[in-house]
Enzyme design. Sequence first.
Site, PDB file in Angstrom:
ATOM      1  N   ASN A 149       0.790  -1.240   0.000  1.00  0.00           N
ATOM      2  CA  ASN A 149       0.000   0.000   0.000  1.00  0.00           C
ATOM      3  C   ASN A 149       0.822   1.290   0.000  1.00  0.00           C
ATOM      4  OD1 ASN A 149       0.749  -0.595   2.636  1.00  0.00           O
ATOM      5  ND2 ASN A 149      -1.080   0.338   3.519  1.00  0.00           N
ATOM      6  N   GLU A 244       5.332  -4.431  11.877  1.00  0.00           N
ATOM      7  CA  GLU A 244       4.410  -3.299  11.700  1.00  0.00           C
ATOM      8  C   GLU A 244       3.173  -3.870  11.026  1.00  0.00           C
ATOM      9  OE1 GLU A 244       4.929  -0.327  12.807  1.00  0.00           O
ATOM     10  OE2 GLU A 244       7.082  -0.257  13.155  1.00  0.00           O
ATOM     11  N   CYS A 278      -2.682   1.455   6.927  1.00  0.00           N
ATOM     12  CA  CYS A 278      -2.681   0.772   8.224  1.00  0.00           C
ATOM     13  C   CYS A 278      -3.245   1.675   9.316  1.00  0.00           C
ATOM     14  CB  CYS A 278      -1.275   0.300   8.574  1.00  0.00           C
ATOM     15  SG  CYS A 278      -0.059   1.627   8.579  1.00  0.00           S
TER      16      CYS A 278
HETATM   17  P1  NAD Z   1       0.554  -9.134   3.479  1.00  0.00           P
HETATM   18  O1  NAD Z   1       0.740  -9.533   4.882  1.00  0.00           O
HETATM   19  O2  NAD Z   1      -0.347  -9.935   2.619  1.00  0.00           O
HETATM   20  O3  NAD Z   1       1.979  -9.103   2.719  1.00  0.00           O
HETATM   21  C1  NAD Z   1       3.067  -8.358   3.225  1.00  0.00           C
HETATM   22  C2  NAD Z   1       4.371  -8.956   2.703  1.00  0.00           C
HETATM   23  O4  NAD Z   1       4.556 -10.262   3.276  1.00  0.00           O
HETATM   24  C3  NAD Z   1       4.417  -9.161   1.191  1.00  0.00           C
HETATM   25  O5  NAD Z   1       5.685  -8.796   0.703  1.00  0.00           O
HETATM   26  C4  NAD Z   1       4.203 -10.662   1.051  1.00  0.00           C
HETATM   27  O6  NAD Z   1       4.732 -11.194  -0.143  1.00  0.00           O
HETATM   28  C5  NAD Z   1       4.979 -11.163   2.267  1.00  0.00           C
HETATM   29  N1  NAD Z   1       4.694 -12.545   2.684  1.00  0.00           N
HETATM   30  C6  NAD Z   1       3.596 -13.291   2.465  1.00  0.00           C
HETATM   31  N2  NAD Z   1       3.747 -14.525   3.012  1.00  0.00           N
HETATM   32  C7  NAD Z   1       4.977 -14.557   3.601  1.00  0.00           C
HETATM   33  C8  NAD Z   1       5.721 -15.533   4.322  1.00  0.00           C
HETATM   34  N3  NAD Z   1       5.236 -16.748   4.561  1.00  0.00           N
HETATM   35  N4  NAD Z   1       6.947 -15.193   4.757  1.00  0.00           N
HETATM   36  C9  NAD Z   1       7.463 -13.955   4.544  1.00  0.00           C
HETATM   37  N5  NAD Z   1       6.810 -12.996   3.852  1.00  0.00           N
HETATM   38  C10 NAD Z   1       5.583 -13.288   3.392  1.00  0.00           C
HETATM   39  O7  NAD Z   1       0.096  -7.592   3.504  1.00  0.00           O
HETATM   40  P2  NAD Z   1      -0.418  -6.658   2.325  1.00  0.00           P
HETATM   41  O8  NAD Z   1      -1.744  -7.133   1.843  1.00  0.00           O
HETATM   42  O9  NAD Z   1       0.662  -6.430   1.325  1.00  0.00           O
HETATM   43  O10 NAD Z   1      -0.583  -5.274   3.115  1.00  0.00           O
HETATM   44  C11 NAD Z   1      -1.721  -4.937   3.847  1.00  0.00           C
HETATM   45  C12 NAD Z   1      -1.535  -5.141   5.335  1.00  0.00           C
HETATM   46  O11 NAD Z   1      -0.352  -4.479   5.778  1.00  0.00           O
HETATM   47  C13 NAD Z   1      -2.656  -4.525   6.145  1.00  0.00           C
HETATM   48  O12 NAD Z   1      -3.000  -5.382   7.196  1.00  0.00           O
HETATM   49  C14 NAD Z   1      -2.053  -3.234   6.672  1.00  0.00           C
HETATM   50  O13 NAD Z   1      -2.677  -2.722   7.826  1.00  0.00           O
HETATM   51  C15 NAD Z   1      -0.650  -3.658   6.913  1.00  0.00           C
HETATM   52  N6  NAD Z   1       0.245  -2.498   6.960  1.00  0.00           N
HETATM   53  C16 NAD Z   1       0.800  -2.148   8.165  1.00  0.00           C
HETATM   54  C17 NAD Z   1       1.599  -1.009   8.252  1.00  0.00           C
HETATM   55  C18 NAD Z   1       2.213  -0.570   9.549  1.00  0.00           C
HETATM   56  O14 NAD Z   1       3.155   0.217   9.507  1.00  0.00           O
HETATM   57  N7  NAD Z   1       1.757  -1.037  10.703  1.00  0.00           N
HETATM   58  C19 NAD Z   1       1.837  -0.244   7.106  1.00  0.00           C
HETATM   59  C20 NAD Z   1       1.259  -0.648   5.904  1.00  0.00           C
HETATM   60  C21 NAD Z   1       0.472  -1.773   5.846  1.00  0.00           C
END
Ligand code: NAD
Length: 470
Positions: A149, A244, A278
């Site tokens: 995002n 995060e 987020c």
């Molecule tokens: P996601 O958890 O689906 O993916 C995040 C990352 O994790 C991607 O690069 C993905 O390829 C990787 N991933 C997936 N499976 C994995 C595994 N088994 N091992 C290691 N990496 C793996 O999240 P998304 O859909 O890309 O993003 C949305 C989410 O992120 C929402 O929940 C949002 O709130 C959160 N977010 C949090 C923050 C924060 O700073 N707290 C900021 C932005 C987004």
Amino acid sequence: MDMLINGKLMDKTEKIEIRNPFNNEVIDTVPQGNHEDVQNALIAANRAKKALNDLSSREISENLYGIHEELSKNSKSLAKLITIDCGKPIKDSIEEVNRSIQTILLGAEESKRIYGETIPMDACAGGENVIGFTMRLPLGVVAAITPFNYPLNLAIHKVAPAIAAKNSVILKPSMKAPLTALKMAEIMDFYLPDGALNAVTGHGRTIGDEIVTSPVVNKISFTGSVEIGEHISKQAGMKKLTLELGGNDPLIVLEDADIEKAVEAAVRGSYLNAGQVCIGVKRVILDDKIADEFIQKFVNNTKKLVTGDPMDPETDVGPLINKGAAIEVENRVNEAVNDGAELLCGGKREGTLYLPTILDNVDSKMKIVQYETFGPISPIIRINGIDEAVKVANNTKYGLQAGIFTNNINNAMKAVKEIESGGVIVNKPSTYRMDNMPFGGCKMSGLGKEGIKYAIEDMTKTKIVVINPL
Ligand code: NAD
């Protein structure tokens, strides 16, 4: 676009198609990385530790200033890339690039301020005449795993502090929107020793565990969903971890609030990046005494938003990241309406677009507010007074940030003290984030802090040095 391994751009015959979330057109492909690519990146990162440590802090800082200049020169094309890659309205992509440029600048500045401290050893019996001081040293190799995002700024929030503290990096961007992070890696590589920054593409479920469990990796800095964050924390063992994760942030508006400003905050905070933020406003908690006045203005202003093509500078709300994500949001809204919530505006999906939606009379038990709903939805929960507002705000498993509008300092301070979250923002929405402030949640929203200086603390280890003069 290619992966970056050991200072070289790498393509492969196996590819992943990257589609524009607005029109589903294939805009590019990225290599489908596998076991061998991950191992090569890990070997390169491990080897680059020495080259990074041979650089002085001044040289590291100058390199980061160089990256800052180069990113600034590329700002327009980077903003367009964010928009076609993740569907963010172009005006917000420009804002993300501007923030990213500032984030790298913070990295260049902070790289020269990694201090230890002198310990008054003689404060304890037996420490007389002994000299003690701490040094902050790099951890080694940092794995940076990022979501879709904020594909540029969130990658920089990991890479800049890691390099500033002389750690090498293996970056794995989201395959939902990998292009900007890959372009960033290509730009940065020119200023860094080979292998100091590696960017590997591939699905998280196939290469993620290998990165997370590798003995070469000393620290994992992950931003993404609670579900994947929990999985990573189980795999990580004794490695240092920053998580995060998702949020379910409240915006509380009390009877003494400036209603105009609170409405403005609710509109911006709920619908920025189509609600895929987020720290987006995910629950609007309104004191019953001002609820009707607030809602009338909120609905009027929400209806004025332009939803559509994110490349159009007039667009306020673009598409969700893919059709599945839009259908999930649609299902959550329909379920809430079936359970008694009142639909005040929106509630319609067209492909990946979902209209900004306000729901009144939402009950805290409904799924739409119990879980993070990653879309342009504003569920309203009515309360009476600050005590109930705090109770409702805390009634989820998340704790990222919270916003409260009030002109009463006692109410503001009660929220500050009692809301369980990483930050409380008074008279601004939860979406407020300056890139130098400590940022990170509690409860299921995560562990550790970002915000360059704080990320550097988490990406260095403290060594105590004791000198006993002869
Ligand atoms: P996601 O958890 O689906 O993916 C995040 C990352 O994790 C991607 O690069 C993905 O390829 C990787 N991933 C997936 N499976 C994995 C595994 N088994 N091992 C290691 N990496 C793996 O999240 P998304 O859909 O890309 O993003 C949305 C989410 O992120 C929402 O929940 C949002 O709130 C959160 N977010 C949090 C923050 C924060 O700073 N707290 C900021 C932005 C987004």
